[in-house]
Design a protein around this motif. Structure first.
Motif, PDB file in Angstrom:
ATOM      1  N   UNK A  54       0.719  -1.312  -0.009  1.00 59.46           N
ATOM      2  CA  UNK A  54      -0.005  -0.028  -0.168  1.00 59.46           C
ATOM      3  C   UNK A  54       0.758   1.237  -0.063  1.00 59.46           C
ATOM      4  N   UNK A  55       1.891   1.277   0.774  1.00 60.43           N
ATOM      5  CA  UNK A  55       2.799   2.333   1.032  1.00 60.43           C
ATOM      6  C   UNK A  55       3.362   2.729  -0.310  1.00 60.43           C
ATOM      7  N   UNK A  56       3.897   1.874  -1.285  1.00 58.94           N
ATOM      8  CA  UNK A  56       4.787   1.792  -2.478  1.00 58.94           C
ATOM      9  C   UNK A  56       3.772   2.561  -3.470  1.00 58.94           C
ATOM     10  N   UNK A  57       2.466   2.285  -3.386  1.00 58.86           N
ATOM     11  CA  UNK A  57       1.445   2.913  -4.416  1.00 58.86           C
ATOM     12  C   UNK A  57       0.873   4.178  -3.920  1.00 58.86           C
ATOM     13  N   UNK A  58       0.583   4.490  -2.737  1.00 61.05           N
ATOM     14  CA  UNK A  58      -0.135   5.682  -2.097  1.00 61.05           C
ATOM     15  C   UNK A  58       0.874   6.458  -0.966  1.00 61.05           C
ATOM     16  N   UNK A  59       1.081   5.751   0.074  1.00 55.76           N
ATOM     17  CA  UNK A  59       1.620   6.717   1.157  1.00 55.76           C
ATOM     18  C   UNK A  59       3.109   7.215   1.115  1.00 55.76           C
ATOM     19  N   UNK A  60       3.863   6.659   0.505  1.00 54.46           N
ATOM     20  CA  UNK A  60       5.191   6.969   0.300  1.00 54.46           C
ATOM     21  C   UNK A  60       5.333   8.181  -0.875  1.00 54.46           C
ATOM     22  N   UNK A  61       4.604   8.123  -2.044  1.00 52.31           N
ATOM     23  CA  UNK A  61       4.513   9.217  -2.810  1.00 52.31           C
ATOM     24  C   UNK A  61       3.983  10.397  -2.083  1.00 52.31           C
ATOM     25  N   UNK A  62       2.659  10.206  -1.461  1.00 51.68           N
ATOM     26  CA  UNK A  62       2.184  11.496  -0.617  1.00 51.68           C
ATOM     27  C   UNK A  62       3.244  12.002   0.282  1.00 51.68           C
ATOM     28  N   UNK A  63       3.955  11.181   1.099  1.00 56.58           N
ATOM     29  CA  UNK A  63       4.622  11.667   2.019  1.00 56.58           C
ATOM     30  C   UNK A  63       5.547  12.582   1.429  1.00 56.58           C
ATOM     31  N   UNK A  64       6.459  12.039   0.644  1.00 56.35           N
ATOM     32  CA  UNK A  64       7.632  12.654  -0.297  1.00 56.35           C
ATOM     33  C   UNK A  64       7.038  14.310  -0.803  1.00 56.35           C
ATOM     34  N   UNK A  65       5.702  14.106  -1.217  1.00 55.56           N
ATOM     35  CA  UNK A  65       5.071  15.378  -1.795  1.00 55.56           C
ATOM     36  C   UNK A  65       5.159  16.240  -0.922  1.00 55.56           C
ATOM     37  N   UNK A  66       4.511  16.005   0.447  1.00 55.43           N
ATOM     38  CA  UNK A  66       4.194  16.862   1.537  1.00 55.43           C
ATOM     39  C   UNK A  66       5.604  17.479   2.273  1.00 55.43           C
ATOM     40  N   UNK A  67       6.823  16.644   2.138  1.00 57.17           N
ATOM     41  CA  UNK A  67       7.806  17.099   2.891  1.00 57.17           C
ATOM     42  C   UNK A  67       8.731  17.633   1.715  1.00 57.17           C
ATOM     43  N   UNK A  68       9.331  16.620   0.792  1.00 55.50           N
ATOM     44  CA  UNK A  68      10.250  17.419  -0.265  1.00 55.50           C
ATOM     45  C   UNK A  68       9.725  18.195  -1.137  1.00 55.50           C
ATOM     46  N   UNK A  69       8.453  18.033  -1.616  1.00 53.84           N
ATOM     47  CA  UNK A  69       7.966  18.776  -2.418  1.00 53.84           C
ATOM     48  C   UNK A  69       7.558  20.380  -2.022  1.00 53.84           C
ATOM     49  N   UNK A  70       7.679  20.597  -0.879  1.00 50.61           N
ATOM     50  CA  UNK A  70       7.127  21.785  -0.311  1.00 50.61           C
ATOM     51  C   UNK A  70       8.501  22.547   0.341  1.00 50.61           C
ATOM     52  N   UNK A  71       9.714  22.102   0.542  1.00 55.62           N
ATOM     53  CA  UNK A  71      10.831  22.273   1.286  1.00 55.62           C
ATOM     54  C   UNK A  71      11.345  23.811   0.833  1.00 55.62           C
ATOM     55  N   UNK A  72      11.331  23.752  -0.602  1.00 49.74           N
ATOM     56  CA  UNK A  72      12.036  25.212  -1.307  1.00 49.74           C
ATOM     57  C   UNK A  72      10.590  26.268  -1.354  1.00 49.74           C
ATOM     58  N   UNK A  73       9.506  25.469  -1.979  1.00 47.35           N
ATOM     59  CA  UNK A  73       8.293  26.270  -2.235  1.00 47.35           C
ATOM     60  C   UNK A  73       7.724  27.126  -1.235  1.00 47.35           C
ATOM     61  N   UNK A  74       7.938  26.622  -0.052  1.00 50.03           N
ATOM     62  CA  UNK A  74       7.647  27.343   1.179  1.00 50.03           C
ATOM     63  C   UNK A  74       8.515  28.762   1.377  1.00 50.03           C
ATOM     64  N   UNK A  75       9.647  28.817   0.975  1.00 47.28           N
ATOM     65  CA  UNK A  75      10.060  30.010   1.086  1.00 47.28           C
ATOM     66  C   UNK A  75       9.645  30.652  -0.099  1.00 47.28           C
ATOM     67  N   UNK A  76       9.183  30.713  -1.190  1.00 41.97           N
ATOM     68  CA  UNK A  76       8.673  31.392  -2.097  1.00 41.97           C
ATOM     69  C   UNK A  76       7.299  31.987  -1.476  1.00 41.97           C
ATOM     70  N   UNK A  77       6.415  31.284  -1.095  1.00 42.14           N
ATOM     71  CA  UNK A  77       5.135  31.509  -0.501  1.00 42.14           C
ATOM     72  C   UNK A  77       5.388  32.796   0.527  1.00 42.14           C
ATOM     73  N   UNK A  78       6.286  32.354   1.337  1.00 47.93           N
ATOM     74  CA  UNK A  78       6.508  33.341   2.338  1.00 47.93           C
ATOM     75  C   UNK A  78       7.409  34.522   2.191  1.00 47.93           C
ATOM     76  N   UNK A  79       8.009  34.469   1.094  1.00 51.44           N
ATOM     77  CA  UNK A  79       8.936  35.638   0.494  1.00 51.44           C
ATOM     78  C   UNK A  79      10.085  35.767   1.578  1.00 51.44           C
ATOM     79  N   UNK A  80      10.667  34.735   1.883  1.00 51.31           N
ATOM     80  CA  UNK A  80      11.907  34.818   2.978  1.00 51.31           C
ATOM     81  C   UNK A  80      13.398  34.517   2.554  1.00 51.31           C
ATOM     82  N   UNK A  81      13.216  34.413   1.052  1.00 47.57           N
ATOM     83  CA  UNK A  81      14.772  34.004   0.457  1.00 47.57           C
ATOM     84  C   UNK A  81      15.654  35.098   0.848  1.00 47.57           C
ATOM     85  N   UNK A  82      15.507  36.311   0.806  1.00 47.82           N
ATOM     86  CA  UNK A  82      16.329  37.359   1.029  1.00 47.82           C
ATOM     87  C   UNK A  82      17.103  37.026   2.284  1.00 47.82           C
TER      88      UNK A  82
END
Length: 454
Positions: free
Chosen positions: A89-117
């Motif tokens: 089950x994890x290989x099909x659904x859980x692990x892709x979702x977990x990687x999306x919520x963690x790795x997929x947002x680690x840089x984009x969150x700085x863009x949303x908050x405008x904190x790069x500078x």
């Protein structure tokens, strides 16, 4: 203040004030604290450490088991089936979702908050920022995966017990052997998890504020699942980075089917390196002086997508000479797999019924399998396979025979459904001296190696 200027600054001429760069270790701790402070990440950690235990405990007590999942029909028999069902089950659904919520947002969150500078002024190195964020997201993902393994395993052993596990060719795995195989299967699943995490990093860097960056690992995983269910060539199937989520089942045959698993792990690791490298390339060349430029655009296509498509093409070409052409499923493989598994399970049924033991050599089991009633070529996946299995018992002149209907999917997994005689495979339960027990010959799962036979 540009990123280059921030990187090259080593001292400020304001009296004798010296500005030192922030080491990666401090940046890593800072990014780890930032991730752990998010309520979403905390909820994920709690869920991964508690939900699998509840899932395995509840399912193991139900009368209806997830028989459409590998080892699902074994959840009443041994505690080692629980973590394997969860892995599927994890290989099909859980692990892709977990990687999306963690790795997929680690840089984009700085863009949303405008904190790069602010972050660049504090760290003064885009390279260190990238490494710190990548390591922090990897650490969180590892904690989540460990939680899935530990929680499901402990629950299965406590609720069902530390018992033998029936492999995918019918042979029995001792509790110790089963424990090692389960742990190795989860370790191998880390490789495609890392590949999806790297794709998440790439999407987070390349697409910036776009929600597609957050969803990219889940979308890629879903696309790979769809492709895996299609009749594509074996080489293309093995070249996809998620194949190690599937090929771990080869660990539960004797001898183990290591070829597809090793190829799947190697491909996943190559994808991890390439996708991480592309994310790093895009990040260090980004213009942080323009707050409206979040990295999305044409470069995401030319430096992100196209190289990965090229990697898929190259991987397919490299694997093709090893894997051969076609589906990898043919009559000889099916007959050998079914006959071997039947012989192992027949001995198990013999033990249940307290009969005289026989060996596989004495049984001399053989299978004659056809597809579509001889109307089509006996190769490829389908639910129209039919096998007649024969065997011999020492001292009995007449050979025994049994009929099975097979449903083989494109991945080489099959379900054999007994179709008589009723004394052998006609009933779900068999009457034993100690009471009714599940009949191992009624239905059983198996696996066909897609690589050419040696």
């Amino acid at each position: 203040m540009t990123a280059t200027a921030a990187t090259d600054t080593s001292a400020v001429t304001a009296g004798t004030l010296v500005v030192r760069k922030v080491p990666v270790s401090r940046g890593y701790r800072f990014e780890l604290v930032k991730l752990l402070s998010q309520w979403r990440v905390r909820v994920l950690i709690i869920a991964c450490w508690l939900a699998p235990a509840a899932f395995v405990a509840i399912i193991s007590q139900q009368a209806s088991l997830p028989v459409d999942t590998l080892f699902g029909r074994m959840m009443h028999a041994t505690g080692w089936a629980g973590p394997l069902v969860l892995l599927g089950f994890s290989g099909s659904w859980a692990l892709p979702l977990l990687t999306s919520l963690v790795a997929g947002d680690v840089f984009a969150s700085e863009d949303r908050l405008g904190t790069w500078r602010h972050l660049l002024v504090a760290v003064r190195s885009p390279r260190r920022i990238f490494v710190s964020k990548a390591l922090a997201s990897l650490s969180i993902i590892l904690v989540l995966v460990i939680g899935l393994v530990v929680s499901s395993t402990v629950s299965g052993l406590l609720v069902v017990g530390n018992r033998e596990l029936i492999g995918l060719d019918g042979h029995l795995l001792s509790p110790g052997h089963a424990a090692g195989a389960v742990l190795l299967a989860w370790l191998c699943a880390l490789a495609p998890t890392l590949a999806l995490a790297a794709i998440g990093l790439l999407g987070s860097v390349a697409l910036g504020r776009s929600p597609m960056g957050l969803l990219l690992p889940a979308v890629v995983a879903l696309a790979m699942q769809i492709v895996q269910q299609l009749p594509v060539p074996v080489a293309f199937r093995l070249a996809l980075p998620g194949y190690a989520f599937i090929s771990w089942n080869g660990l539960f045959t004797s001898p183990a089917q290591r070829g597809p698993l090793l190829i799947g792990v190697a491909v996943s690791l190559v994808w991890t390196i390439v996708a991480t490298g592309l994310a790093y390339f895009l990040f260090v060349r980004r213009d942080f002086t323009n707050p409206t430029n979040d990295g999305s655009g044409r470069r995401a296509l030319t430096a992100g997508l196209l190289p990965l498509v090229g990697l898929l093409v190259v991987s397919t070409a490299v694997i093709a000479p090893v894997s051969g052409v076609g589906s990898g499923i043919d009559q000889d493989k099916v007959q050998k797999a079914v006959a071997t598994e039947f012989a192992h399970l027949y001995r198990l049924q013999t033990k249940q019924l307290n009969r005289a033991d026989v060996t596989e050599e004495q049984l001399q089991s053989a299978a004659e399998c056809t597809k579509g009633g001889d109307q089509v070529a006996a190769k490829g996946p389908g639910n129209d396979w039919r096998c007649v299995i024969s065997w011999h018992i020492p001292g009995v002149e007449v050979a025994g025979s049994a009929i099975y209907q097979l449903d083989i999917n494109p991945l080489g997994r099959y379900v054999s459904d007994g179709d008589g005689p009723k004394e052998v495979n006609g009933f779900f339960l068999v009457r034993t001296p100690s009471g009714d027990e599940p009949n191992p010959l009624w239905q059983f799962d198996g696996n066909i190696e897609l690589l050419p036979a040696k």
